[in-house]
Design an enzyme around this catalytic site. Structure first.
Site, PDB file in Angstrom:
ATOM      1  N   GLU A   1       0.813  -1.222   0.000  1.00  0.00           N
ATOM      2  CA  GLU A   1       0.000   0.000   0.000  1.00  0.00           C
ATOM      3  C   GLU A   1       0.842   1.265   0.000  1.00  0.00           C
ATOM      4  OE1 GLU A   1      -0.667  -2.642   1.789  1.00  0.00           O
ATOM      5  OE2 GLU A   1      -2.760  -3.197   1.438  1.00  0.00           O
TER       6      GLU A   1
ATOM      7  N   HIS B   1      -9.387  -4.876  11.228  1.00  0.00           N
ATOM      8  CA  HIS B   1     -10.038  -4.797   9.923  1.00  0.00           C
ATOM      9  C   HIS B   1     -11.318  -3.968   9.918  1.00  0.00           C
ATOM     10  CE1 HIS B   1      -7.204  -7.797   8.709  1.00  0.00           C
ATOM     11  NE2 HIS B   1      -7.835  -8.126   7.604  1.00  0.00           N
TER      12      HIS B   1
HETATM   13  C1  TPP Z   1      -1.860  -4.257   4.636  1.00  0.00           C
HETATM   14  C2  TPP Z   1      -2.890  -5.228   4.164  1.00  0.00           C
HETATM   15  N1  TPP Z   1      -3.302  -5.190   2.884  1.00  0.00           N
HETATM   16  C3  TPP Z   1      -4.218  -6.063   2.425  1.00  0.00           C
HETATM   17  C4  TPP Z   1      -4.766  -6.994   3.261  1.00  0.00           C
HETATM   18  C5  TPP Z   1      -5.795  -7.978   2.729  1.00  0.00           C
HETATM   19  N2  TPP Z   1      -5.190  -9.308   2.597  1.00  0.00           N
HETATM   20  C6  TPP Z   1      -5.299 -10.200   3.584  1.00  0.00           C
HETATM   21  S1  TPP Z   1      -4.471 -11.582   3.259  1.00  0.00           S
HETATM   22  C7  TPP Z   1      -3.939 -11.038   1.771  1.00  0.00           C
HETATM   23  C8  TPP Z   1      -3.078 -11.920   0.926  1.00  0.00           C
HETATM   24  C9  TPP Z   1      -1.815 -12.303   1.616  1.00  0.00           C
HETATM   25  O1  TPP Z   1      -1.168 -13.333   0.957  1.00  0.00           O
HETATM   26  P1  TPP Z   1       0.132 -14.058   1.506  1.00  0.00           P
HETATM   27  O2  TPP Z   1       1.015 -13.075   2.189  1.00  0.00           O
HETATM   28  O3  TPP Z   1       0.716 -14.829   0.410  1.00  0.00           O
HETATM   29  O4  TPP Z   1      -0.411 -15.026   2.654  1.00  0.00           O
HETATM   30  P2  TPP Z   1      -1.394 -16.283   2.522  1.00  0.00           P
HETATM   31  O5  TPP Z   1      -2.777 -15.733   2.620  1.00  0.00           O
HETATM   32  O6  TPP Z   1      -1.126 -16.968   1.250  1.00  0.00           O
HETATM   33  O7  TPP Z   1      -1.091 -17.120   3.723  1.00  0.00           O
HETATM   34  C10 TPP Z   1      -4.440  -9.758   1.539  1.00  0.00           C
HETATM   35  C11 TPP Z   1      -4.212  -8.977   0.322  1.00  0.00           C
HETATM   36  C12 TPP Z   1      -4.340  -6.985   4.610  1.00  0.00           C
HETATM   37  N3  TPP Z   1      -4.857  -7.840   5.506  1.00  0.00           N
HETATM   38  N4  TPP Z   1      -3.403  -6.120   5.034  1.00  0.00           N
END
Ligand code: TPP
Ligand code: MG
Lengths: 329, 324
Positions: free
Chosen positions: B60, B129
């Site tokens: 972000e 959230h």
């Molecule tokens: C700063 C932020 N941006 C966006 C989100 C929304 N979000 C939650 S999980 C995620 C994907 C994360 O993927 P990864 O780091 O690969 O972890 P995984 O879910 O595969 O374990 C997103 C975009 C968030 N929680 N925090």
């Protein structure tokens, strides 16, 4: 490892899987709300890496935290109750699926904001070093989280200040609906440590023995030399990102193909080959895990919601002024 | 007229403005191939292609700042935060860079950017959230903040925000995305900084924004049915600039006012509104200004607790009775 220890790790993986399956069912029945991210397919990473730790080593992860929670020894009951938002949950129902905590089991969460836990892991390592403990922190993050600035700042601090920190990137190849190739430049994710002169290693996360061996090396480096490491374990999540994910970004075939490298099946085969476990024992372990998971659902369903008075508690440690303002003192 | 959900209204606004102006582009996590985490940007990739509808990594601070940099040079980016809760890792970019550069450059630079996404609690996802940061961003001169309560306003105001030459924080609400209403088929824009009287009444004024406004309208019905009281409901719509004239006109008519918001109360939006009311219409008030807001606690996960935290029609109704 002794046979008993080996069986214990198998049991832990099976328990995580059965727990998650029960949690999916309850979610689908509308009994669990909000976001719910399951760990199915990645069990060997948390179980294997946490299994090489000593009692002073600390653990912190992101929102996909149910597996780590069980692996550090949290009970299914307190985890399931938390998912239900019940008072008997590990955080009294105040945190939810993404925010499990158990400091008494050296588990510091459960963090909902992507990458938010990564400097905290550095902080745990800082505290350990400050207090002259021969211990390290283990910080888990996803493949998507490596692109948060906080992660890079944390890595630099760890390297600059020689902190006993181990970062474990759980590379399941997707961050939500975005594949690794569309989110990260560079050859390997762990390779991001290169810029900070950090040791790094990439390994098969679905093989519990490999996870243990690789993590043990990093943990030893942290404890003996007070140096940080970045590890990348390649794994796969079988389910959607969270419960509300239509999974349009990958094919069913891809998922089926990946399931051939299932961490539990692989480890099970090792144990069979080694003669450590029989088929029958495995079934018993599985049955017990299913029962434990299903009992935890009963426990959660029978538990009360937090009482109204709980709303204003736990906001401050010294909360007289705050509670008085809200007529709660 | 066409019946359109809040979600589709936002989508239409973006699509129309992208069609009108090649310089408008959209970026954020999952906005393109996945059609948006809440399906707000559905179909936009197909319509406008990957040059203009861009999936970002989870960075972000990086992409918000990149958007600001591009805006300095004349691009007009719409930056989506999957939710405003995730904007906090980009806070510096929005506040210091988008908000201050024009002033610090003595007016040499303009930053025509829109940051948008949902900002609400009530969906059982816990404290990290569930933020409603309209008051935070409105605190900074240089930023504009808009919180539409329905599809009609969302579309007209978003189009205006995209055409605005200053940085605008546009806060939607996942709990409103499915709300549908009739809106014109023809193009329309709404002015930023203009409140709207959503219900005419004579006995008491209700002032709110976003989903708080919807709650205020529900409570107005209760008041009418149960007490025969006719409440006027004013939708602030834009937190900054704030249209005090419309609010004051209502207060002068009814002499009583209850403010409703889903924002946390401490230094919240209504603290500002209440201050201005007492300053400019003190003699018109027959009762103290009342507020109904979210409770002053981090958002609890547990459903019954969270329900207590957010304002509902009953709470607004009761508060109105206190000053009637
Ligand atoms: C700063 C932020 N941006 C966006 C989100 C929304 N979000 C939650 S999980 C995620 C994907 C994360 O993927 P990864 O780091 O690969 O972890 P995984 O879910 O595969 O374990 C997103 C975009 C968030 N929680 N925090
Ligand atoms: Mg991932």
């Amino acid at each position: 490892m002794s046979a008993g220890e080996k069986i214990d790790l198998f049991t832990q993986m099976v328990r995580i899987r059965r727990f998650e399956e029960r949690c999916i069912r309850s979610y689908q029945q509308g009994k669990i709300g909000g976001f719910c991210h399951t760990y199915i397919g990645q069990e060997s990473v948390a179980v294997g890496s946490i299994s090489v730790l000593d009692k002073d080593d600390q653990i912190i992860t992101a929102y996909r935290d149910h597996g780590h929670a069980l692996a550090v020894g949290m009970t299914m009951n307190e985890c399931m109750a938390e998912l239900y938002g019940k008072f008997t949950g590990c955080s009294k129902g105040k945190g939810g699926s993404m925010h499990f905590f158990a400091p008494d089991k050296r588990f510091w969460g459960g963090h909902g904001i992507v990458g938010g836990q990564t400097p905290l892991g550095a902080g745990l390592a800082f505290a350990l070093k400050y207090l002259d403990k021969k211990a390290c922190s283990l910080t888990y993050l996803g493949d998507g989280a490596v692109n948060q600035g906080a992660f890079h700042e944390a890595l630099n601090l760890c390297a600059l200040w020689k902190l006993p920190a181990v970062y474990i990137i759980e590379n399941n190849y997707y961050s939500m609906g975005t594949s690794l190739l569309r989110s990260s430049a560079g050859e390997s994710l762990a390779g991001r440590g290169i810029g900070y002169d950090m040791e790094y290693e990439v390994a098969n996360g679905n093989d519990l023995y490999t996870v243990r061996e690789v993590t043990a090396r990093a943990v030893e480096r942290a404890k003996k030399e007070s140096l940080p490491t970045v590890l990348e374990f390649q794994t796969y999540r079988y389910r959607g990102h969270s419960m509300s994910d239509p999974e349009t970004y990958r094919t069913k075939d891809e998922v089926e193909e990946k399931k051939k490298f299932d961490p539990i099946a692989l480890y099970q085969q090792y144990l069979l080959d080694e003669g450590v476990l029989t088929e029958k024992q495995m079934e018993e372990i599985d049955e017990a895990a299913k029962k434990e998971a299903s009992d935890s659902v009963d426990f959660a369903e029978e538990s009360p919601f937090p009482p109204e008075e709980e709303l204003y508690t736990d906001v401050y440690v010294n909360d007289e002024i705050y509670l008085a303002k809200h007529g709660q003192a | 007229m066409q019946k359109v959900t809040y979600r589709d209204a936002v989508n239409q606004a973006i699509a129309e403005e992208m069609k009108r102006d090649e310089l408008v582009c959209l970026m954020g996590e999952e906005v393109a191939e996945y059609n948006g985490a809440y399906k707000v940007t559905k179909g936009l990739l197909e319509k406008f292609g990957p040059k203009r509808v861009i999936d970002t990594p989870i960075s972000e601070a990086g992409f918000a700042g990149l958007g600001i940099g591009a805006a300095m040079y004349g691009i007009r980016p719409i930056v989506e935060f999957m939710t405003w809760s995730f904007s906090f890792v980009a806070f510096d970019q929005v506040v210091n860079n988008a908000g201050n550069i024009r002033y610090m450059s003595g007016g040499l630079i303009k930053i025509p950017i829109v940051f948008r996404g949902p900002a609400n609690g009530g969906v059982n996802v816990g404290a990290t959230h569930s933020h409603t940061p309209e008051n935070l961003f409105a605190n900074f001169p240089g930023l504009k903040v808009i919180c539409p309560s329905n599809a009609y306003d969302a579309k007209g105001l978003l189009k205006a925000a995209i055409r605005d030459d200053d940085p605008v924080c546009f806060m939607e609400n996942t709990k409103l995305y499915d709300h549908a209403m009739e809106i014109p088929v023809e193009e329309y824009l709404l002015p930023i900084g203009k409140a709207d009287v959503k219900r005419k009444g004579a006995d008491i004024s209700r002032v709110g924004h976003g989903r708080g406004l919807v709650t205020a309208l529900e409570a107005a019905k209760l008041l009418e049915e149960r007490e025969g009281v006719n409440a006027e409901v004013v939708d602030i719509r834009t937190i900054r600039p704030l249209d005090m004239e419309t609010i004051l006109a209502s207060v002068r008519k009814t002499n009583r006012v209850v403010l409703v918001e889903e924002n946390k109360p401490y230094c919240g939006v209504d603290a500002q509104v209440a201050f201005e009311i007492q300053e400019k219409a003190f003699d018109d008030l027959d009762a103290p200004v009342k507020r109904v807001s979210a409770l002053d606690v981090p958002q609890p996960f547990s459903d019954p607790l969270e329900k207590m935290v957010l304002p509902d029609a009953e709470r607004v109704f009761k508060t109105c009775l206190e000053i009637l």
